[in-house]
Write an enzyme that holds these catalytic residues in place. Structure first.
Site, PDB file in Angstrom:
ATOM      1  N   ARG A 149       0.849  -1.194   0.000  1.00 18.33           N
ATOM      2  CA  ARG A 149       0.000   0.000   0.000  1.00 18.33           C
ATOM      3  C   ARG A 149       0.876   1.232   0.000  1.00 18.33           C
ATOM      4  NH1 ARG A 149      -4.798   0.412   4.189  1.00 18.33           N
ATOM      5  NH2 ARG A 149      -3.135   0.749   5.674  1.00 18.33           N
TER       6      ARG A 149
ATOM      7  N   THR B 231      -1.441   7.470  -0.651  1.00 17.43           N
ATOM      8  CA  THR B 231      -2.679   7.331  -1.432  1.00 17.43           C
ATOM      9  C   THR B 231      -3.513   6.118  -1.006  1.00 17.43           C
ATOM     10  OG1 THR B 231      -1.643   5.915  -3.079  1.00 17.43           O
ATOM     11  CG2 THR B 231      -1.495   8.298  -3.452  1.00 17.43           C
TER      12      THR B 231
ATOM     13  N   ASP C  41      -0.222  -3.263  11.909  1.00 16.65           N
ATOM     14  CA  ASP C  41       0.276  -3.651  10.582  1.00 16.65           C
ATOM     15  C   ASP C  41       0.666  -5.124  10.616  1.00 16.65           C
ATOM     16  OD1 ASP C  41       2.246  -4.216   8.473  1.00 16.65           O
ATOM     17  OD2 ASP C  41       1.994  -2.105   7.995  1.00 16.65           O
TER      18      ASP C  41
ATOM     19  N   ASP D  45       4.315  -6.039   9.559  1.00 15.59           N
ATOM     20  CA  ASP D  45       5.300  -5.623  10.569  1.00 15.59           C
ATOM     21  C   ASP D  45       5.238  -6.517  11.803  1.00 15.59           C
ATOM     22  OD1 ASP D  45       6.269  -3.608   8.996  1.00 15.59           O
ATOM     23  OD2 ASP D  45       5.123  -2.011   9.970  1.00 15.59           O
TER      24      ASP D  45
HETATM   25  C1  PRP Z   1      -1.269  -4.939   4.245  1.00 16.36           C
HETATM   26  C2  PRP Z   1      -2.088  -6.206   4.233  1.00 16.36           C
HETATM   27  C3  PRP Z   1      -2.858  -6.089   2.947  1.00 16.36           C
HETATM   28  C4  PRP Z   1      -3.094  -4.604   2.845  1.00 16.36           C
HETATM   29  C5  PRP Z   1      -4.526  -4.328   3.220  1.00 16.36           C
HETATM   30  O1  PRP Z   1      -0.179  -5.060   3.418  1.00 16.36           O
HETATM   31  O2  PRP Z   1      -1.324  -7.382   4.321  1.00 16.36           O
HETATM   32  O3  PRP Z   1      -2.153  -6.567   1.823  1.00 16.36           O
HETATM   33  O4  PRP Z   1      -2.208  -3.980   3.775  1.00 16.36           O
HETATM   34  O5  PRP Z   1      -4.846  -2.985   3.064  1.00 16.36           O
HETATM   35  P1  PRP Z   1      -5.868  -2.462   1.951  1.00 16.36           P
HETATM   36  O6  PRP Z   1      -7.083  -3.328   2.070  1.00 16.36           O
HETATM   37  O7  PRP Z   1      -6.112  -1.052   2.370  1.00 16.36           O
HETATM   38  O8  PRP Z   1      -5.220  -2.568   0.621  1.00 16.36           O
HETATM   39  P2  PRP Z   1       0.921  -3.892   3.220  1.00 16.36           P
HETATM   40  O9  PRP Z   1       0.549  -3.055   2.063  1.00 16.36           O
HETATM   41  O10 PRP Z   1       1.131  -3.186   4.524  1.00 16.36           O
HETATM   42  O11 PRP Z   1       2.198  -4.705   2.774  1.00 16.36           O
HETATM   43  P3  PRP Z   1       3.114  -5.730   3.591  1.00 16.36           P
HETATM   44  O12 PRP Z   1       2.295  -6.989   3.820  1.00 16.36           O
HETATM   45  O13 PRP Z   1       4.240  -5.970   2.671  1.00 16.36           O
HETATM   46  O14 PRP Z   1       3.505  -5.081   4.891  1.00 16.36           O
HETATM   47  N1  URA Z   2      -2.924  -3.333   6.629  1.00 13.73           N
HETATM   48  C1  URA Z   2      -2.578  -3.792   7.855  1.00 13.73           C
HETATM   49  O1  URA Z   2      -1.610  -4.557   7.988  1.00 13.73           O
HETATM   50  N2  URA Z   2      -3.303  -3.393   8.913  1.00 13.73           N
HETATM   51  C2  URA Z   2      -4.367  -2.579   8.806  1.00 13.73           C
HETATM   52  O2  URA Z   2      -5.010  -2.274   9.823  1.00 13.73           O
HETATM   53  C3  URA Z   2      -4.701  -2.108   7.527  1.00 13.73           C
HETATM   54  C4  URA Z   2      -3.981  -2.507   6.453  1.00 13.73           C
END
Ligand code: PRP
Ligand code: URA
Length: 209
Positions: free
Chosen positions: A104, A108, A200, A203
């Site tokens: 994400r 944005t 997150d 994380d």
């Molecule tokens: C997190 C999660 C989803 C996304 C959800 O990933 O694992 O993929 O956010 O959010 P959305 O519904 O608003 O798109 P992130 O983008 O943080 O990536 P990561 O798993 O690499 O930390």
């Molecule tokens: N992605 C995450 O990992 N946590 C949230 O709460 C939203 C998006």
């Protein structure tokens, strides 16, 4: 509107509560996600089609039920999807795997694609897309668009936590894709985080931040 199944099994809810707790360690968070994925996997595969095959037990021949059709595909949305994927592969070791790299954009909240690798014959298989979080749904909608663009027609989406806003957007964008989740939380905050949520997911799984 697509169907949404909330898996309210007490073990799922108990484990999810521990995962939400900010004091839960990275090691425990990872272990719990793997354990919970077995229970969610049970639900998301509940109505897979069966056929029969003739086998011989030590006592007699029988027509034994076995899964019908080609091996299913688990499509993991990186990074956090891998936490669900590991448990699901314990449950269905012969499944094929797709990896979809999306993150994400913090400003944005749009999903940015950086990797895609999947079996070539997606059209013939059930594809279960896994990502613990359905927040704005931008990532989930993009992942399904990418899979449909490569021929997938029979899909399900499995997550751990969803926001009501994300469920609405996702089911409007992909009404043909059933959603399975352990909980639908209260709302999204101004930064696109699920509240109360668990923070997150990537994380917390990998100890980054
Ligand atoms: C997190 C999660 C989803 C996304 C959800 O990933 O694992 O993929 O956010 O959010 P959305 O519904 O608003 O798109 P992130 O983008 O943080 O990536 P990561 O798993 O690499 O930390
Ligand atoms: N992605 C995450 O990992 N946590 C949230 O709460 C939203 C998006």
């Amino acid at each position: 509107m697509g169907t949404v199944t909330v898996v309210d099994h007490p073990l799922v809810q108990h484990k999810l509560s521990i995962m939400r707790d900010k004091e839960t360690s990275t090691a425990s968070f990872r272990r719990l996600l793997r354990e919970i994925s077995l229970l969610l996997g049970y639900e998301v595969t509940r109505n897979l089609e069966l056929t029969t095959k003739t086998i011989e037990t030590p006592l007699t021949k029988m027509e034994a039920p076995v899964l019908e059709g080609k091996k299913l595909v688990f499509a993991s949305v990186l990074r956090a999807g891998n936490g669900l994927l590991e448990g699901l592969l314990d449950l269905v070791p012969a499944a094929r795997v797709a990896h979809i790299g999306l993150y994400r954009d913090h400003d944005t909240l749009e999903a940015v694609e950086y990797f895609f690798k999947a079996p070539s014959d997606l059209a013939d298989r059930l594809v279960i897309v896994v990502d613990p979080m359905l927040a704005t749904a931008n990532s989930a909608i993009s992942a399904i668009n990418m899979l449909k663009g490569r021929g997938a027609t029979h899909l399900r989406f499995l997550c751990l936590l969803a926001a009501p806003e994300g469920v609405k957007r996702f089911t409007e964008a992909h009404p043909d894709v059933p959603v399975f989740t352990a909980a639908i939380d209260d709302h999204l905050n101004e930064k696109g985080y699920i509240v109360p949520g668990l923070g997150d997911a990537g994380d917390r799984m990998y100890g980054t931040k």
